[in-house]
Design a protein around this motif. Structure first.
Motif, PDB file in Angstrom:
ATOM      1  N   LYS A   1     -12.903   6.597  -5.841  1.00  0.00           N
ATOM      2  CA  LYS A   1     -12.158   5.871  -5.043  1.00  0.00           C
ATOM      3  C   LYS A   1     -11.888   6.718  -3.798  1.00  0.00           C
TER       4      LYS A   1
ATOM      5  N   ARG B   1      -7.933  -0.779  -3.170  1.00  0.00           N
ATOM      6  CA  ARG B   1      -6.888  -0.064  -4.315  1.00  0.00           C
ATOM      7  C   ARG B   1      -7.187  -0.942  -5.582  1.00  0.00           C
ATOM      8  N   GLU B   2      -7.474  -2.350  -5.348  1.00  0.00           N
ATOM      9  CA  GLU B   2      -7.384  -3.125  -6.535  1.00  0.00           C
ATOM     10  C   GLU B   2      -8.932  -3.381  -6.988  1.00  0.00           C
TER      11      GLU B   2
ATOM     12  N   MET C   1      -3.671  -2.773   6.220  1.00  0.00           N
ATOM     13  CA  MET C   1      -2.909  -2.771   5.115  1.00  0.00           C
ATOM     14  C   MET C   1      -3.539  -3.868   4.031  1.00  0.00           C
ATOM     15  N   ASP C   2      -3.924  -5.042   4.324  1.00  0.00           N
ATOM     16  CA  ASP C   2      -4.649  -5.844   3.642  1.00  0.00           C
ATOM     17  C   ASP C   2      -5.969  -5.239   3.018  1.00  0.00           C
TER      18      ASP C   2
ATOM     19  N   GLU D   1       2.902   3.976   0.185  1.00  0.00           N
ATOM     20  CA  GLU D   1       3.088   3.192  -1.002  1.00  0.00           C
ATOM     21  C   GLU D   1       1.760   2.123  -1.364  1.00  0.00           C
ATOM     22  N   ALA D   2       1.194   1.756  -0.471  1.00  0.00           N
ATOM     23  CA  ALA D   2       0.129   0.897  -0.622  1.00  0.00           C
ATOM     24  C   ALA D   2      -1.316   1.663  -1.114  1.00  0.00           C
ATOM     25  N   GLY D   3      -1.025   3.103  -0.944  1.00  0.00           N
ATOM     26  CA  GLY D   3      -2.274   3.804  -1.558  1.00  0.00           C
ATOM     27  C   GLY D   3      -2.935   4.742  -0.664  1.00  0.00           C
TER      28      GLY D   3
ATOM     29  N   LEU E   1      -6.419  -2.001   2.710  1.00  0.00           N
ATOM     30  CA  LEU E   1      -5.964  -0.871   1.643  1.00  0.00           C
ATOM     31  C   LEU E   1      -5.732  -1.480   0.281  1.00  0.00           C
ATOM     32  N   ARG E   2      -5.001  -2.481   0.273  1.00  0.00           N
ATOM     33  CA  ARG E   2      -4.566  -3.023  -0.999  1.00  0.00           C
ATOM     34  C   ARG E   2      -5.776  -3.799  -1.812  1.00  0.00           C
ATOM     35  N   ALA E   3      -6.965  -4.256  -1.057  1.00  0.00           N
ATOM     36  CA  ALA E   3      -8.076  -4.784  -1.686  1.00  0.00           C
ATOM     37  C   ALA E   3      -8.814  -3.546  -2.072  1.00  0.00           C
TER      38      ALA E   3
END
Length: 121
Positions: free
Chosen positions: A75, A68-69, A61-62, A95-97, A64-66
């Motif tokens: 992508k 997507r940012e 999850m961490d 939701e996180a991408g 994935l968030r990084a």
């Protein structure tokens, strides 16, 4: 040739995924944790990432968030691949991408169908 980064702290899972993906004509790279995966994606983004949830250093999850940012030109599609099967986990991943979600253990047919859903097979 499409490329896939397999991100999992289990060497066995990476080996199984590599075997399946190479059979589907993917160029495969591996990472053992989210930090290693993020560095690999920033250096050369793959077409798709097969991502484990529970890993040391940086979780799925961490990562994935990084990812997507990050300001990447392309992508990568992300398919979560995990033993976590609760609807809350799946919803959180999407939701996180994440683009799709596959349960472990998986086989060639299951993985191929998920890759088709995200336009990669």
């Amino acid at each position: 040739m499409k490329s896939c980064l397999v991100v999992d702290d289990s060497k066995v899972i990476r080996k199984v995924a590599r075997h399946i993906l190479e059979g589907l004509s993917f160029e495969v790279r591996e990472a053992a944790d989210g930090r290693e995966a993020l560095d690999a994606c920033l250096a050369s983004p793959p077409d798709v990432v097969l991502l484990d949830w529970n890993m040391p250093v940086m979780s799925g999850m961490d990562f994935l968030r990084a990812l997507r940012e990050a300001s990447l030109s392309a992508k990568p599609k992300v398919v979560f691949c995990t033993t976590e099967n609760g609807i809350a986990y799946i919803r959180a991943a999407i939701e996180a991408g994440a683009d799709e979600y596959v349960m472990k253990p998986f086989d060639r047919e299951t993985l191929q169908s998920k890759l088709q859903i995200v336009g990669m097979a």
